[in-house]
Design an enzyme around this catalytic site. Structure first.
Site, mmCIF file in Angstrom:
data_model
loop_
_atom_site.group_PDB
_atom_site.id
_atom_site.type_symbol
_atom_site.label_atom_id
_atom_site.label_comp_id
_atom_site.label_asym_id
_atom_site.label_seq_id
_atom_site.Cartn_x
_atom_site.Cartn_y
_atom_site.Cartn_z
ATOM 1 N N HIS A 1 -7.235 8.061 17.938
ATOM 2 C CA HIS A 1 -6.768 8.617 16.660
ATOM 3 C C HIS A 1 -8.005 8.808 15.779
ATOM 4 O O HIS A 1 -8.307 7.999 14.898
ATOM 5 C CB HIS A 1 -5.755 7.700 15.973
ATOM 6 C CG HIS A 1 -5.421 8.165 14.584
ATOM 7 N ND1 HIS A 1 -4.726 9.331 14.329
ATOM 8 C CD2 HIS A 1 -5.730 7.647 13.367
ATOM 9 C CE1 HIS A 1 -4.616 9.493 13.031
ATOM 10 N NE2 HIS A 1 -5.219 8.499 12.416
ATOM 11 N N GLY B 1 0.827 -1.215 0.000
ATOM 12 C CA GLY B 1 0.000 0.000 0.000
ATOM 13 C C GLY B 1 0.855 1.256 0.000
ATOM 14 O O GLY B 1 2.088 1.206 -0.063
ATOM 15 N N ILE C 1 1.345 3.600 2.416
ATOM 16 C CA ILE C 1 2.230 3.809 3.571
ATOM 17 C C ILE C 1 3.395 2.830 3.492
ATOM 18 O O ILE C 1 4.553 3.194 3.729
ATOM 19 C CB ILE C 1 1.453 3.657 4.903
ATOM 20 C CG1 ILE C 1 0.413 4.764 5.039
ATOM 21 C CG2 ILE C 1 2.415 3.684 6.096
ATOM 22 C CD1 ILE C 1 -0.494 4.655 6.262
ATOM 23 N N GLY C 2 3.073 1.588 3.117
ATOM 24 C CA GLY C 2 4.135 0.585 2.985
ATOM 25 C C GLY C 2 5.246 1.067 2.064
ATOM 26 O O GLY C 2 6.436 0.924 2.358
ATOM 27 N N ASP D 1 -0.428 12.546 14.736
ATOM 28 C CA ASP D 1 -1.176 13.660 15.327
ATOM 29 C C ASP D 1 -0.231 14.539 16.154
ATOM 30 O O ASP D 1 -0.301 15.766 16.126
ATOM 31 C CB ASP D 1 -2.302 13.112 16.214
ATOM 32 C CG ASP D 1 -3.114 12.049 15.497
ATOM 33 O OD1 ASP D 1 -3.777 12.391 14.509
ATOM 34 O OD2 ASP D 1 -3.033 10.870 15.878
HETATM 35 N N1 NAD Z 1 -2.771 6.016 12.559
HETATM 36 C C1 NAD Z 1 -2.515 6.958 11.654
HETATM 37 O O1 NAD Z 1 -2.050 8.048 11.981
HETATM 38 C C2 NAD Z 1 -2.806 6.729 10.184
HETATM 39 C C3 NAD Z 1 -2.401 7.682 9.252
HETATM 40 C C4 NAD Z 1 -2.629 7.471 7.893
HETATM 41 C C5 NAD Z 1 -3.274 6.310 7.479
HETATM 42 N N2 NAD Z 1 -3.681 5.404 8.426
HETATM 43 C C6 NAD Z 1 -4.342 4.157 8.046
HETATM 44 O O2 NAD Z 1 -3.344 3.232 7.558
HETATM 45 C C7 NAD Z 1 -3.989 2.257 6.744
HETATM 46 C C8 NAD Z 1 -3.192 2.018 5.472
HETATM 47 O O3 NAD Z 1 -3.159 3.181 4.680
HETATM 48 P P1 NAD Z 1 -2.580 3.140 3.177
HETATM 49 O O4 NAD Z 1 -2.698 4.520 2.665
HETATM 50 O O5 NAD Z 1 -1.277 2.448 3.139
HETATM 51 O O6 NAD Z 1 -3.695 2.234 2.503
HETATM 52 P P2 NAD Z 1 -3.596 1.440 1.106
HETATM 53 O O7 NAD Z 1 -5.006 1.083 0.765
HETATM 54 O O8 NAD Z 1 -2.739 2.159 0.130
HETATM 55 O O9 NAD Z 1 -2.816 0.104 1.508
HETATM 56 C C9 NAD Z 1 -3.355 -0.853 2.366
HETATM 57 C C10 NAD Z 1 -2.719 -2.177 1.997
HETATM 58 O O10 NAD Z 1 -3.116 -3.138 2.979
HETATM 59 C C11 NAD Z 1 -3.296 -4.367 2.305
HETATM 60 N N3 NAD Z 1 -4.101 -5.242 3.173
HETATM 61 C C12 NAD Z 1 -5.442 -5.250 3.347
HETATM 62 N N4 NAD Z 1 -5.781 -6.245 4.182
HETATM 63 C C13 NAD Z 1 -4.647 -6.864 4.549
HETATM 64 C C14 NAD Z 1 -4.355 -7.972 5.371
HETATM 65 N N5 NAD Z 1 -5.324 -8.662 5.992
HETATM 66 N N6 NAD Z 1 -3.072 -8.357 5.528
HETATM 67 C C15 NAD Z 1 -2.079 -7.694 4.887
HETATM 68 N N7 NAD Z 1 -2.292 -6.639 4.068
HETATM 69 C C16 NAD Z 1 -3.566 -6.226 3.911
HETATM 70 C C17 NAD Z 1 -3.955 -3.978 0.979
HETATM 71 O O11 NAD Z 1 -3.803 -5.008 0.000
HETATM 72 C C18 NAD Z 1 -3.163 -2.723 0.630
HETATM 73 O O12 NAD Z 1 -2.012 -3.026 -0.163
HETATM 74 C C19 NAD Z 1 -5.408 2.765 6.526
HETATM 75 O O13 NAD Z 1 -6.249 2.094 7.449
HETATM 76 C C20 NAD Z 1 -5.318 4.235 6.893
HETATM 77 O O14 NAD Z 1 -6.555 4.745 7.308
HETATM 78 C C21 NAD Z 1 -3.440 5.580 9.749
HETATM 79 O O1 LMR Z 2 -6.756 7.406 6.738
HETATM 80 C C1 LMR Z 2 -7.392 8.287 7.343
HETATM 81 O O2 LMR Z 2 -8.635 8.231 7.516
HETATM 82 C C2 LMR Z 2 -6.692 9.499 7.897
HETATM 83 C C3 LMR Z 2 -5.481 9.140 8.699
HETATM 84 O O3 LMR Z 2 -5.805 8.400 9.831
HETATM 85 C C4 LMR Z 2 -4.737 10.394 9.067
HETATM 86 O O4 LMR Z 2 -4.775 10.797 10.235
HETATM 87 O O5 LMR Z 2 -4.119 10.997 8.172
#
Ligand code: NAD
Ligand code: LMR
Length: 329
Positions: free
Chosen positions: A188, A15, A17-18, A160
């Site tokens: 969060h 994904g 973030i990855g 945050d």
């Molecule tokens: N805590 C924070 O501050 C914060 C900030 C930004 C994003 N996020 C969250 O991080 C998460 C990922 O964001 P992203 O932009 O990388 O999303 P993305 O959709 O680009 O990537 C998510 C990846 O997870 C994979 N995935 C789904 N289910 C899975 C499983 N069971 N096992 C392994 N891989 C799996 C998908 O195939 C995809 O490649 C989202 O839930 C987003 O809301 C959190």
């Molecule tokens: O993925 C989101 O919903 C937002 C993310 O948690 C963020 O704080 O940027």
């Protein structure tokens, strides 16, 4: 350089973030310049091919610290012997999805991942949940890994925290490094409470920051608490590089320690401090020494802060009750 590489598992490795995270880990920015890492990329079957592409690019960086890369869609293989697990992959909320549906869909991911961590991870495993809803996903993971101490499960509120640091530095007209002792409390989510009442700027208390209540409550707090949505609106996708950066900061501070005279924020399992019910994964002011988080104790919490913290914690209680009802914890 230590002889044995540290095994780091990243879920959702293909994904956004990855993609921003793996290169930072492999370059040594998370665990330090003397620690080799072995990466485990865990994806769903549809994500494996893209993860293979990312692994090819990691190879092409010739990182001296990168001792190997494994790619899998099997949770047990992904967490086998892992020392640091970054749980990024999650089920995003889609149109028309209620919060309960989102919690259930994520339970389907984090329950089996917790079970796999319980069964096969290294004894010293440390887990950071990034995938949303991060706090409650961390709670589900921990509840399904009963043999792993609960203090090894954390949720990311460092993004945050970093967002708030920049807002304060701008307001005070100082470099961001001069802002200390800021706290993110609670979930969060948009209910989080970024607390400036103990902030120091340039080593001194900064009462002016909280005296202007209209800036504090109408500008600063909502700017930080809704920043994720603002990024989505502007970028058409959720924050990725800043989220990856925050994950690196969180694990680096956890493992290597927080700086003297400061603290940071992390979602950790509550011990009941500051009236947050025991067992909830809530954000607190924390320091880390010797690889363990400790909640900063003894902070005075005024009425305004109390009300805001309670509001966010009430949301965490609701989420916990919903996943309890679903049999996930
Ligand atoms: N805590 C924070 O501050 C914060 C900030 C930004 C994003 N996020 C969250 O991080 C998460 C990922 O964001 P992203 O932009 O990388 O999303 P993305 O959709 O680009 O990537 C998510 C990846 O997870 C994979 N995935 C789904 N289910 C899975 C499983 N069971 N096992 C392994 N891989 C799996 C998908 O195939 C995809 O490649 C989202 O839930 C987003 O809301 C959190
Ligand atoms: O993925 C989101 O919903 C937002 C993310 O948690 C963020 O704080 O940027």
């Amino acid at each position: 350089m230590t002889a044995t590489p540290v095994t780091v598992t990243v879920t959702g490795a293909a994904g956004q973030i990855g993609y921003a995270l793996l290169f930072r880990i492999a370059s040594g920015q998370m665990l330090g310049p003397d620690t080799p890492v072995r990466l485990r990329l865990l994806e769903i079957p549809q994500g494996v091919k893209a993860a293979e592409g990312t692994a090819m690019e990691l190879d092409d960086c010739a990182f001296p610290l990168l001792a190997g890369i494994d790619i899998t869609d099997d949770a047990r293989a992904g967490f086998d012997g892992t020392n640091v697990a970054l749980l990024v992959g999650a089920r995003p909320r889609t149109k028309g999805m209620e919060r309960a549906d989102l919690l259930e869909a994520n339970g389907g991911i984090f329950k089996p991942q917790g079970e796999a961590i319980n069964a096969v991870a290294a004894d010293d495993v440390r887990v950071l949940v990034v995938g949303n809803p991060a706090n409650t996903n961390a709670l589900i993971t921990s509840a399904n890994a009963p043999d792993v101490p609960a203090d090894r499960f954390t949720a990311m509120t460092r993004l945050d925290h970093n967002r708030a640091l920049t807002q304060v530095a701008r307001r005070a007209g100082v470099p961001v490094d001069e802002v200390r002792r800021l706290t993110i409390w609670g979930n969060h989510s948009a209910t989080q409470y970024p607390d400036l009442f103990h902030v120091e700027v340039g080593g001194a208390p900064a009462p002016a920051l909280v005296e202007d209540e209209s800036w504090l409550l109408d500008d600063f707090v909502p700017t930080v608490a809704t920043r994720g949505a603002a990024i989505i609106e502007a970028r058409g996708a959720s924050s990725a590089a800043s989220a990856a950066n925050a994950a690196v900061d969180h694990v680096r501070d956890w493992v290597q320690g927080t700086r003297e005279g400061d603290w940071t924020s992390a979602g950790i399992v509550s011990d009941g401090s500051y009236g947050v019910p025991e067992g909830l994964v809530s954000s607190f002011p924390v320091t880390s020494r010797g690889g363990a988080w400790e909640i900063v104790q003894g902070l005075e919490i005024g009425d305004l802060s109390r009300e805001r913290i309670d509001r966010s914690v009430a949301e965490l209680v609701e989420e916990r009750d919903a996943v309890r009802e679903l049999g996930l914890v």
